[in-house]
Design an enzyme around this catalytic site. Structure first.
Site, PDB file in Angstrom:
ATOM      1  CG  HIS A 150       4.780  -5.859  -2.245  1.00  0.00           C
ATOM      2  ND1 HIS A 150       3.953  -5.912  -1.141  1.00  0.00           N
ATOM      3  CD2 HIS A 150       4.003  -6.218  -3.302  1.00  0.00           C
ATOM      4  CE1 HIS A 150       2.743  -6.290  -1.509  1.00  0.00           C
ATOM      5  NE2 HIS A 150       2.735  -6.472  -2.827  1.00  0.00           N
ATOM      6  CD  GLU A 151       4.823  -5.953  -6.916  1.00  0.00           C
ATOM      7  OE1 GLU A 151       4.420  -7.112  -7.193  1.00  0.00           O
ATOM      8  OE2 GLU A 151       4.074  -5.047  -6.521  1.00  0.00           O
ATOM      9  CG  HIS A 154       3.410 -10.740  -5.487  1.00  0.00           C
ATOM     10  ND1 HIS A 154       2.311 -11.425  -5.016  1.00  0.00           N
ATOM     11  CD2 HIS A 154       3.143  -9.418  -5.249  1.00  0.00           C
ATOM     12  CE1 HIS A 154       1.424 -10.577  -4.508  1.00  0.00           C
ATOM     13  NE2 HIS A 154       1.908  -9.351  -4.638  1.00  0.00           N
ATOM     14  CD  GLU A 180      -1.141  -8.947  -2.918  1.00  0.00           C
ATOM     15  OE1 GLU A 180      -0.098  -8.487  -2.394  1.00  0.00           O
ATOM     16  OE2 GLU A 180      -1.460  -8.697  -4.090  1.00  0.00           O
TER      17      GLU A 180
END
Length: 319
Positions: A150-151, A154, A180
């Protein structure tokens, strides 16, 4: 940190109340300057041009649809048979190396960033120095791994911003819902796909020296797509995740409006959680202390998660 470790909201309540007063003042001043409702003034800093009046019907539609849909999904899942978590422990250092390997696969540039540990996963920094963090559970490697992926989404967005326009508005991120969308595109769409797991599973199995039925592709796929009424947002599945976000969105609007007192937050949280997800919250650590956002003054942020998830699904389908 102390409040969460002791699962006692009262430890954080006083400082949070002072912080909320400042955020309310900020919202009021910005709102007056730009003719915005106080909550919209905060939302605008994370989602430029975003307004609660536009978001309310979108999230309201989801809040109406998802609880019954969740029942249908759980029934279908039960009929398909259980999934089994492979036996641990999964050493933290081994998990860290695995996460870094997949970060490289996705294109993270370690010359311009790094991976560390924190209480709450996050991504921060600037395009030439992107810092991401995760947290580890030695009994469940999937939580930290999905946090890393997920990160990394980003981070890839930050590292990929156009360098020639670095100090111009066009060289910055398009707001947090798009940010996001990039993290959820990687975590929920790409890295939970059968294609990615076909590639990743042999590496994961080899890393943890795994064998047996729990490591079969079908079981791992079931694990990654498992839907359940869980308490922690960052570990939630795609069906229940928007309900976590809707809860926080409604509560933070009430906090800014002054209709919800900070001292009443745990009771309001627990009642809303019961209403949306149908289960009782066992303690503050798994309830209103689990996210860092409000304790960091970041009210107005939460709707960008679900707006981003919807964008991610559309981007992935188009791709």
């Amino acid at each position: 940190r102390k409040a969460r470790a002791e699962s006692d909201f009262s430890i954080a309540a006083g400082p949070l109340e002072l912080l909320v007063e400042l955020v309310r003042e900020e919202a009021q001043r910005i709102g007056e300057a730009f003719d915005l409702d106080p909550y919209d003034a905060l939302l605008d800093s994370y989602e430029p041009g975003g307004r609660a009046a536009d978001i309310d019907p979108v999230l309201g539609d989801l809040a109406e649809f998802l609880p019954n849909f969740l029942e249908d999904v759980l029934a279908r899942q039960a009929a398909a048979g259980p999934s089994v978590m492979p036996d641990g422990p999964f050493p933290e250092e081994t998990q860290r190396k695995l996460g870094m390997r997949f970060m490289e696969v996705l294109g993270f540039d370690f010359e311009r960033g790094r991976l560390d540990v924190s209480h709450h996963p996050f991504c921060g920094g600037v395009p030439d120095d992107v810092r991401i963090t995760t947290r580890y559970d030695e009994h469940d490697f999937t939580s930290a791994l999905m946090g890393v992926l997920h990160e990394t989404g980003h981070a890839l967005y930050e590292q990929g911003l156009p360098k020639k326009w670095r100090l111009q508005p066009v060289g910055t991120a398009l707001g947090m819902s798009i940010h996001e969308s990039q993290s959820l595109l990687m975590e929920m769409q790409v890295c939970r796909s059968p294609e990615f797991l076909t590639f990743a599973l042999p590496i994961i199995r080899e890393t943890f020296d795994g064998s047996g039925p729990a490591w079969d592709a079908d079981n791992i796929l079931k694990l990654y797509h498992k839907v359940e009424r869980s308490f922690i947002r960052v570990d939630a599945d795609e069906v229940t995740y928007p309900l976590h976000v809707i809860l926080r969105y409604r509560l933070e609007k009430d906090i800014i409006a002054g209709t919800l007192k900070v001292a009443d937050l745990p009771d309001a949280w627990n009642a809303a959680f019961k209403g949306l997800l149908g289960v009782d919250v066992p303690n503050d650590a798994q309830g209103c202390l689990q996210d860092i956002h409000w304790y960091d003054g970041a009210l107005g942020y939460f709707p960008t998660y679900t707006l981003g998830a919807m964008t991610a699904a559309q981007v992935y389908q188009a791709a």
